[in-house]
Design a protein around this motif. Structure first.
Motif, PDB file in Angstrom:
ATOM      1  N   LEU A 104      -4.029   8.924  -1.959  1.00  0.00           N
ATOM      2  CA  LEU A 104      -3.403   7.855  -2.734  1.00  0.00           C
ATOM      3  C   LEU A 104      -2.015   7.521  -2.192  1.00  0.00           C
ATOM      4  O   LEU A 104      -1.264   6.753  -2.788  1.00  0.00           O
ATOM      5  N   ILE A 124      -7.121   3.616  -0.718  1.00  0.00           N
ATOM      6  CA  ILE A 124      -6.101   2.556  -0.739  1.00  0.00           C
ATOM      7  C   ILE A 124      -6.046   1.854   0.617  1.00  0.00           C
ATOM      8  O   ILE A 124      -6.482   2.403   1.633  1.00  0.00           O
ATOM      9  N   VAL A 183       0.868  -1.171   0.000  1.00  0.00           N
ATOM     10  CA  VAL A 183       0.000   0.000   0.000  1.00  0.00           C
ATOM     11  C   VAL A 183       0.909   1.226   0.000  1.00  0.00           C
ATOM     12  O   VAL A 183       1.744   1.385   0.894  1.00  0.00           O
TER      13      VAL A 183
END
Ligand SMILES: [Cu+2]
Length: 177
Positions: free
Chosen positions: A166, A127, A65
């Motif tokens: 993000l 995310i 991630v």
């Protein structure tokens, strides 16, 4: 309907009691009576899910991630504190990638006069483990906030002024195992 259901539960419970109270030979007989009672304990939508986080070995699978794209990016710190606004590193979280065990608490702490007013904290809804992210949007003029992480996952967070949802710039991930 509620009455039928509660009767069913009574029979089911009775079956359970009989099953546990009797020997193994007739215990199964009582148990089957309980299982067929109307309105029993069977339900839909069980606990199984897709895209689980456990591997065949039982250890949590690593999920990349941004900005924590390797398992080795993650640090463990004794007090589970993520600092922000440190001198010379004003616009980063330290550590930005933190690994904790399920049930741990994590504290975000502003250095000196830095507060969440200067660095509004937010969970990413794009995310990582989006559902159930314990981090809540925090923009108050305080410099310490603690969250509890009961469930395994990779919870992404970012500064609304200097990062993005993000994982760009001032952002990080808490990997809960
Ligand atoms: Cu910031």
């Amino acid at each position: 309907m509620p009455q039928r259901q509660s009767i069913g539960v009574v029979f089911w419970t009775l079956g359970l009691v009989l099953a546990s109270g009797c020997g193994s030979s007739n215990g199964s007989k009582s148990g089957s009576g309980g299982a067929s009672a109307p309105g029993g304990a069977s339900g839909s939508g069980g606990a199984t899910g897709t895209g689980g986080t456990t591997s065949t070995g039982g250890a949590p699978v690593f999920t990349a991630v941004t900005p924590c794209n390797a398992a080795t990016d993650y640090a463990t710190v004794a007090d589970n504190t993520i600092n922000f606004g440190m001198m010379g590193a004003d616009f980063v979280y330290m550590p930005k990638c933190l690994k904790v065990t399920a049930g741990a608490t994590v504290t975000f702490k502003g250095f000196g006069i830095e507060t969440f007013s200067n660095h509004p904290l937010a969970p990413s809804d794009k995310i990582g483990t989006v559902a159930g992210n314990p981090i809540t949007e925090t923009a108050e003029p305080s410099n310490t906030k603690t969250f509890t992480f009961p469930t395994a996952g990779a919870y992404a967070f970012f500064c609304e002024f200097h990062g993005s949802d993000l994982g760009d710039a001032m952002a990080g991930v808490i990997w809960v195992q």
